[in-house]
Each structure stands twice: as structure tokens, then as C-alpha cells.
Design a protein around this motif. Sequence first.
Motif, PDB file in Angstrom:
ATOM      1  N   CYS A   1      46.569 -14.268 -15.361  1.00 12.39           N
ATOM      2  CA  CYS A   1      45.340 -14.854 -15.892  1.00 12.39           C
ATOM      3  C   CYS A   1      44.140 -14.279 -15.155  1.00 12.39           C
ATOM      4  N   ARG A   2      43.163 -13.839 -15.920  1.00 11.64           N
ATOM      5  CA  ARG A   2      41.922 -13.335 -15.328  1.00 11.64           C
ATOM      6  C   ARG A   2      40.763 -13.716 -16.247  1.00 11.64           C
ATOM      7  N   ARG A   3      39.592 -13.739 -15.671  1.00 10.69           N
ATOM      8  CA  ARG A   3      38.396 -14.087 -16.440  1.00 10.69           C
ATOM      9  C   ARG A   3      37.892 -12.840 -17.152  1.00 10.69           C
ATOM     10  N   VAL A   4      37.534 -13.000 -18.425  1.00 14.73           N
ATOM     11  CA  VAL A   4      37.068 -11.876 -19.233  1.00 14.73           C
ATOM     12  C   VAL A   4      35.711 -12.246 -19.826  1.00 14.73           C
ATOM     13  N   GLU A   5      34.781 -11.311 -19.715  1.00 16.79           N
ATOM     14  CA  GLU A   5      33.469 -11.507 -20.313  1.00 16.79           C
ATOM     15  C   GLU A   5      33.271 -10.422 -21.367  1.00 16.79           C
ATOM     16  N   SER A   6      32.819 -10.816 -22.547  1.00 16.52           N
ATOM     17  CA  SER A   6      32.683  -9.846 -23.632  1.00 16.52           C
ATOM     18  C   SER A   6      31.484  -8.934 -23.395  1.00 16.52           C
ATOM     19  N   GLY A   7      31.486  -7.833 -24.100  1.00 12.66           N
ATOM     20  CA  GLY A   7      30.382  -6.890 -23.991  1.00 12.66           C
ATOM     21  C   GLY A   7      29.072  -7.461 -24.489  1.00 12.66           C
ATOM     22  N   LEU A   8      29.143  -8.361 -25.472  1.00 14.08           N
ATOM     23  CA  LEU A   8      27.936  -8.989 -25.987  1.00 14.08           C
ATOM     24  C   LEU A   8      27.263  -9.832 -24.908  1.00 14.08           C
ATOM     25  N   TRP A   9      28.053 -10.578 -24.156  1.00 14.46           N
ATOM     26  CA  TRP A   9      27.470 -11.400 -23.099  1.00 14.46           C
ATOM     27  C   TRP A   9      26.934 -10.546 -21.966  1.00 14.46           C
ATOM     28  N   ASN A  10      27.562  -9.390 -21.718  1.00 17.64           N
ATOM     29  CA  ASN A  10      27.006  -8.473 -20.728  1.00 17.64           C
ATOM     30  C   ASN A  10      25.644  -7.960 -21.174  1.00 17.64           C
ATOM     31  N   THR A  11      25.517  -7.688 -22.464  1.00 17.91           N
ATOM     32  CA  THR A  11      24.240  -7.226 -23.010  1.00 17.91           C
ATOM     33  C   THR A  11      23.191  -8.328 -22.939  1.00 17.91           C
ATOM     34  N   VAL A  12      23.581  -9.563 -23.222  1.00 19.47           N
ATOM     35  CA  VAL A  12      22.657 -10.689 -23.129  1.00 19.47           C
ATOM     36  C   VAL A  12      22.185 -10.862 -21.685  1.00 19.47           C
ATOM     37  N   GLU A  13      23.099 -10.720 -20.750  1.00 13.65           N
ATOM     38  CA  GLU A  13      22.732 -10.861 -19.344  1.00 13.65           C
ATOM     39  C   GLU A  13      21.781  -9.740 -18.908  1.00 13.65           C
ATOM     40  N   LEU A  14      22.046  -8.517 -19.339  1.00 11.91           N
ATOM     41  CA  LEU A  14      21.165  -7.401 -19.005  1.00 11.91           C
ATOM     42  C   LEU A  14      19.789  -7.589 -19.646  1.00 11.91           C
ATOM     43  N   GLY A  15      19.759  -8.004 -20.896  1.00  5.50           N
ATOM     44  CA  GLY A  15      18.483  -8.269 -21.565  1.00  5.50           C
ATOM     45  C   GLY A  15      17.712  -9.391 -20.883  1.00  5.50           C
TER      46      GLY A  15
END
Length: 95
Positions: free
Chosen positions: A48-62
Amino acid sequence: MIDTHSRGYLLAARRMVWCGILLLVLGLAAIAAAASDGAISWECDPTCRRVESGLWNTVELGGAVSAGTGSVLLVAGFLMVMLRRPRPESGSGGG
């Protein structure tokens, strides 16, 4: 030279401050949304590991870009108001 006591100058400084506040708040909200538990899911294939989608990475960068831009606008607008030149003395033009 720019007339720092004109209405246009003060209006531009006021707009910069308010736009800076708006961008800073929206950016911090986007960063908080991307860091929340709803944005991160668990993927349990072999481990089990935590996964963050690419969309949320983009939201965080924005959000980070927006917060940074808002901070710069806020500081620049504040400095525009605080560091104005004093009004020229109009009556003492010695000859």
C-alpha cells in the motif's frame, strides 16, 4: 516622472493590492485542496502506498504559482502606496 499622487496611480496600486490578495487566497486554497486527504488515494497492489494523480499535481503547481504571483502583487502595490514621493512645494519657487 510619474505623478505618484494622481488618481490613476493610486487606483493601479489599489487594484494591485486587491488582485494580490485574491490570487494569494486562491493559490493557498488550491494548495490546501491538493494536499487534502481527498486528493490522495491509496493503491494497494503488492504494498500500500499513497498515490496522487497528475491533475492534483497540476492544481498544486498552479496554486503555488498563483500564491507567488499574489504575494508579489501585494508587496508591489503596498510599496507603491507607502513609498510615494512627497508632494512638491508649489509656493516656494525662489528666484
